[in-house]
Write a protein that holds these residues in place. Structure first.
Motif, PDB file in Angstrom:
ATOM      1  N   ILE A 238       1.486  -1.087  -0.152  1.00 57.79           N
ATOM      2  CA  ILE A 238      -0.102   0.440   0.399  1.00 57.79           C
ATOM      3  C   ILE A 238       0.535   1.185   0.439  1.00 57.79           C
ATOM      4  O   ILE A 238       2.030   1.483   0.576  1.00 57.79           O
ATOM      5  CB  ILE A 238      -0.961  -0.249   1.525  1.00 57.79           C
ATOM      6  N   SER A 239       0.832   2.260  -0.784  1.00 57.15           N
ATOM      7  CA  SER A 239       1.768   3.578  -0.748  1.00 57.15           C
ATOM      8  C   SER A 239       0.288   4.505  -1.509  1.00 57.15           C
ATOM      9  O   SER A 239      -0.196   4.458  -1.571  1.00 57.15           O
ATOM     10  CB  SER A 239       2.195   3.302  -2.304  1.00 57.15           C
ATOM     11  N   ILE A 240       0.646   5.490  -0.990  1.00 57.42           N
ATOM     12  CA  ILE A 240       0.151   7.243  -0.989  1.00 57.42           C
ATOM     13  C   ILE A 240       0.848   8.274  -1.586  1.00 57.42           C
ATOM     14  O   ILE A 240       1.981   8.304  -1.047  1.00 57.42           O
ATOM     15  CB  ILE A 240      -0.525   7.657   0.350  1.00 57.42           C
ATOM     16  N   SER A 241       0.298   8.550  -2.815  1.00 59.80           N
ATOM     17  CA  SER A 241       0.749   9.813  -3.758  1.00 59.80           C
ATOM     18  C   SER A 241       0.384  10.980  -3.771  1.00 59.80           C
ATOM     19  O   SER A 241      -0.956  11.153  -4.153  1.00 59.80           O
ATOM     20  CB  SER A 241       1.543   8.876  -4.733  1.00 59.80           C
ATOM     21  N   ALA A 242       0.630  11.488  -3.878  1.00 63.18           N
ATOM     22  CA  ALA A 242       0.636  12.988  -4.055  1.00 63.18           C
ATOM     23  C   ALA A 242      -0.180  13.030  -5.169  1.00 63.18           C
ATOM     24  O   ALA A 242       1.132  12.842  -6.451  1.00 63.18           O
ATOM     25  CB  ALA A 242       1.018  14.545  -3.747  1.00 63.18           C
ATOM     26  N   GLU A 243      -0.894  13.765  -6.456  1.00 59.24           N
ATOM     27  CA  GLU A 243      -1.227  13.784  -7.623  1.00 59.24           C
ATOM     28  C   GLU A 243      -1.792  14.670  -8.290  1.00 59.24           C
ATOM     29  O   GLU A 243      -2.023  15.244  -7.427  1.00 59.24           O
ATOM     30  CB  GLU A 243      -2.275  12.478  -8.446  1.00 59.24           C
ATOM     31  N   PRO A 244      -1.287  15.407  -9.789  1.00 53.84           N
ATOM     32  CA  PRO A 244      -2.108  15.963 -10.125  1.00 53.84           C
ATOM     33  C   PRO A 244      -3.070  16.384 -10.502  1.00 53.84           C
ATOM     34  O   PRO A 244      -3.804  15.490 -10.535  1.00 53.84           O
ATOM     35  CB  PRO A 244      -1.392  16.849 -11.415  1.00 53.84           C
ATOM     36  N   MET A 245      -4.151  17.363 -10.355  1.00 54.51           N
ATOM     37  CA  MET A 245      -5.451  17.574 -10.797  1.00 54.51           C
ATOM     38  C   MET A 245      -5.600  18.660 -12.034  1.00 54.51           C
ATOM     39  O   MET A 245      -6.179  19.768 -11.847  1.00 54.51           O
ATOM     40  CB  MET A 245      -6.780  17.202  -9.598  1.00 54.51           C
ATOM     41  N   PRO A 246      -6.273  17.713 -12.992  1.00 53.00           N
ATOM     42  CA  PRO A 246      -6.626  16.996 -13.966  1.00 53.00           C
ATOM     43  C   PRO A 246      -5.108  15.278 -14.016  1.00 53.00           C
ATOM     44  O   PRO A 246      -4.565  17.100 -14.175  1.00 53.00           O
ATOM     45  CB  PRO A 246      -7.656  16.835 -14.899  1.00 53.00           C
ATOM     46  N   LYS A 247      -5.546  14.568 -13.837  1.00 53.38           N
ATOM     47  CA  LYS A 247      -4.019  14.129 -14.186  1.00 53.38           C
ATOM     48  C   LYS A 247      -3.741  13.448 -15.760  1.00 53.38           C
ATOM     49  O   LYS A 247      -4.612  13.604 -16.451  1.00 53.38           O
ATOM     50  CB  LYS A 247      -4.148  12.411 -13.669  1.00 53.38           C
ATOM     51  N   PRO A 248      -2.856  14.389 -16.108  1.00 50.75           N
ATOM     52  CA  PRO A 248      -2.956  13.834 -17.778  1.00 50.75           C
ATOM     53  C   PRO A 248      -3.020  12.632 -18.454  1.00 50.75           C
ATOM     54  O   PRO A 248      -2.766  11.602 -17.500  1.00 50.75           O
ATOM     55  CB  PRO A 248      -1.095  14.481 -17.739  1.00 50.75           C
ATOM     56  N   PRO A 249      -2.636  12.074 -19.485  1.00 49.69           N
ATOM     57  CA  PRO A 249      -3.245  10.908 -19.653  1.00 49.69           C
ATOM     58  C   PRO A 249      -2.345   9.848 -20.108  1.00 49.69           C
ATOM     59  O   PRO A 249      -2.913   8.607 -19.641  1.00 49.69           O
ATOM     60  CB  PRO A 249      -3.916  11.359 -20.916  1.00 49.69           C
ATOM     61  N   TYR A 250      -0.577  10.901 -20.396  1.00 51.99           N
ATOM     62  CA  TYR A 250       0.292   9.785 -19.608  1.00 51.99           C
ATOM     63  C   TYR A 250       0.194   9.534 -18.215  1.00 51.99           C
ATOM     64  O   TYR A 250       1.382   8.059 -18.040  1.00 51.99           O
ATOM     65  CB  TYR A 250       1.350  10.307 -20.358  1.00 51.99           C
ATOM     66  N   LEU A 251      -0.481   9.145 -17.133  1.00 50.94           N
ATOM     67  CA  LEU A 251      -0.447   9.697 -16.170  1.00 50.94           C
ATOM     68  C   LEU A 251      -1.184   8.394 -15.423  1.00 50.94           C
ATOM     69  O   LEU A 251      -1.278   8.610 -13.950  1.00 50.94           O
ATOM     70  CB  LEU A 251      -0.015  10.297 -14.719  1.00 50.94           C
ATOM     71  N   LEU A 252      -2.488   8.564 -16.217  1.00 51.18           N
ATOM     72  CA  LEU A 252      -3.200   7.721 -15.847  1.00 51.18           C
ATOM     73  C   LEU A 252      -3.609   6.465 -14.388  1.00 51.18           C
ATOM     74  O   LEU A 252      -4.181   6.990 -14.014  1.00 51.18           O
ATOM     75  CB  LEU A 252      -4.503   7.582 -17.058  1.00 51.18           C
ATOM     76  N   THR A 253      -3.101   5.389 -14.774  1.00 52.27           N
ATOM     77  CA  THR A 253      -2.916   4.609 -14.280  1.00 52.27           C
ATOM     78  C   THR A 253      -1.817   4.062 -13.321  1.00 52.27           C
ATOM     79  O   THR A 253      -1.277   3.264 -12.696  1.00 52.27           O
ATOM     80  CB  THR A 253      -2.457   2.946 -15.632  1.00 52.27           C
ATOM     81  N   HIS A 254      -0.206   5.338 -13.696  1.00 48.49           N
ATOM     82  CA  HIS A 254       0.219   4.887 -12.555  1.00 48.49           C
ATOM     83  C   HIS A 254       0.978   6.344 -11.497  1.00 48.49           C
ATOM     84  O   HIS A 254       0.302   7.591 -11.448  1.00 48.49           O
ATOM     85  CB  HIS A 254       1.367   4.441 -13.168  1.00 48.49           C
ATOM     86  N   ASP A 255       1.423   6.345 -10.839  1.00 51.09           N
ATOM     87  CA  ASP A 255       1.375   7.119  -9.587  1.00 51.09           C
ATOM     88  C   ASP A 255       2.892   8.332 -10.449  1.00 51.09           C
ATOM     89  O   ASP A 255       3.193   8.103 -11.085  1.00 51.09           O
ATOM     90  CB  ASP A 255       2.083   6.607  -8.352  1.00 51.09           C
ATOM     91  N   GLN A 256       2.788  10.077  -9.108  1.00 50.94           N
ATOM     92  CA  GLN A 256       3.363  10.260 -10.003  1.00 50.94           C
ATOM     93  C   GLN A 256       5.220  10.755  -9.368  1.00 50.94           C
ATOM     94  O   GLN A 256       5.666  11.660  -9.596  1.00 50.94           O
ATOM     95  CB  GLN A 256       2.183  11.879  -9.603  1.00 50.94           C
ATOM     96  N   LEU A 257       5.003   9.523  -9.228  1.00 53.12           N
ATOM     97  CA  LEU A 257       6.086   9.146  -8.082  1.00 53.12           C
ATOM     98  C   LEU A 257       7.223  11.232  -6.399  1.00 53.12           C
ATOM     99  O   LEU A 257       7.909  11.104  -6.523  1.00 53.12           O
ATOM    100  CB  LEU A 257       7.770   9.029  -8.721  1.00 53.12           C
ATOM    101  N   MET A 258       5.224  11.125  -6.672  1.00 48.00           N
ATOM    102  CA  MET A 258       5.992  11.905  -5.003  1.00 48.00           C
ATOM    103  C   MET A 258       4.902  11.276  -4.017  1.00 48.00           C
ATOM    104  O   MET A 258       3.921  11.220  -3.865  1.00 48.00           O
ATOM    105  CB  MET A 258       5.418  13.288  -5.235  1.00 48.00           C
TER     106      MET A 258
END
Length: 299
Positions: A238-258
Motif C-alpha cells: 500500500i502506498s500513498i502519492s500526491a497527484e495533480p488534478m486533472p491527471k494527464p493521460p500519460y499518468l492515468l494508470t501510475h503514480d506521480q512518484l511523489m
C-alpha cells in the motif's frame, strides 16, 4: 511505485495466512500493518512533513471471495490536505513523463497485488542494447530482430482521489473485486519494473511503467496474491502519492512518484532510507537520488 534497493526478482519470507484462506470453503481474511515514511528509490520525491512525522498511517486489507470483494482501508494522521510540491529536477525518461509540480493536488492510494512476481517481456535493440519498451506498450509488436527478455514486475492499481479533513486526518475506504482487480478508471492497472535501460550497462537500472491500458484479461485475482504469499515469494504493498488534478493521460494508470507513506506486507521488505540519505535527517520533504543496484544483467 516506491522501492528500496530492489533486485529484479524479489523473495520475501512467508507469514502464515489466516486459517480460513485455504480451508476449502470461503476464502476470507485480513491483513493489518503500519505504513512508513522515507521509502523510495531512483529520484522520487519523498514527502515527510512535520505533521506527518508526528502522526502516522496504517492500512487494512480485508477480503471475502464469496462476496467478490477486497476492502482496503487507509487511516492517516498529519497528511497535508492539498499537497503542493515540485521536483528539484525532472525525472522524465524516454518511456514515462511526470509533471514537474503538483499544485493543490489530491492523494491516491496504490494497491499492489503482485510485488515483483509478475513475469512480463521487455524488448531490447539487438545492436545498441537499448530498451525498446514493454510488450504491452508495443501493440503492433516489437521491431524485427528485437531481443525479448522476460523480467518480473509489480502490478498495481489506483484508488479514487481523496483528501484528508481539515485536521489532516483521514479514514479512507476502497473496494476492489476479488477475481478481477481493476483500478479507479476500470483498467487492470499498470506494470512497474526495475529494469536495465541498456543491456550492456549494469548501472542503467530504473523504473519503467507501462502506459498503454492493459488488456482486461491481465486483471489479477487475489487468489494469486495469497498463493504467492503462502509460497514465500510474494507480498502486497500500500502506498500513498500526491497527484495533480486533472491527471494527464500519460499518468492515468501510475503514480506521480511523489510518495508519502508506504509499506509492504507480510514482510516489511520496504524499509525507510537511512537518516544520512536526507539533508534533514529528522523530517523534511526531499527529492532523493538513490540508484537502483544493477547486479547481473539478463544477457
Amino acid at each position: 511505485m516506491p522501492q528500496s534497493r530492489l533486485p529484479l526478482i524479489i523473495c520475501v519470507s512467508m507469514l502464515a495466512l489466516p486459517s480460513a484462506a485455504y480451508a476449502g470453503g470461503n476464502v476470507k481474511g485480513k491483513f493489518k500493518f503500519d505504513l512508513e515514511l522515507g521509502i523510495g528509490g531512483g529520484k522520487e520525491l519523498l514527502i515527510r512533513e512535520p505533521s506527518m512525522c508526528e502522526g502516522g498511517a496504517s492500512a487494512k486489507i480485508k477480503w471475502n471471495k464469496n462476496k467478490d470483494e477486497i476492502k482496503v482501508r487507509v487511516k492517516v494522521d498529519g497528511l497535508p490536505q492539498k499537497p503542493t510540491y515540485c521536483y528539484d529536477e525532472s525525472i522524465d525518461t524516454p518511456y514515462n513523463m511526470y509533471p514537474m509540480c503538483v499544485e493543490e493536488g489530491f492523494w491516491q492510494t496504490w494497491f499492489v497485488s503482485r510485488f515483483f512476481t509478475r513475469p512480463t517481456i521487455y524488448y531490447y535493440d539487438a545492436v545498441t542494447g537499448d530498451l525498446i519498451d514493454n510488450e504491452f506498450d508495443l501493440p503492433a509488436g516489437p521491431p524485427p530482430g528485437a531481443i525479448p527478455v522476460e523480467l518480473t514486475a509489480a502490478q498495481m492499481v489506483c484508488s479514487d482521489f481523496w483528501r484528508p479533513n481539515a485536521n489532516l486526518k483521514g479514514n479512507v475506504k476502497f473496494t476492489f473485486d476479488y477475481d478481477q482487480i481493476l483500478d479507479a478508471i476500470g483498467s487492470p492497472g499498470t506494470l512497474v519494473g526495475v529494469v536495465p535501460f541498456n543491456l550492456f550497462d549494469d548501472e542503467s537500472f530504473w523504473l519503467h511503467y507501462t502506459e498503454e491500458i492493459l488488456p482486461m484479461e491481465e486483471a489479477q485475482t487475489w487468489d494469486t496474491t495469497l498463493a504467492e504469499i503462502e509460497a514465500g515469494i510474494g507480498a502486497t504493498v500500500i502506498s500513498i502519492s500526491a497527484e495533480p488534478m486533472p491527471k494527464p493521460p500519460y499518468l492515468l494508470t501510475h503514480d506521480q512518484l511523489m510518495i508519502s507513506w508506504t509499506e509492504s506486507y507480510p514482510t516489511q521488505f520496504l524499509t525507510p532510507l537511512p537518516p544520512e540519505a536526507f539533508d534533514d535527517p529528522d523530517c523534511g520533504t526531499e527529492q532523493i537520488d538513490v540508484p537502483f543496484p544493477g547486479g547481473e544483467l539478463p544477457i
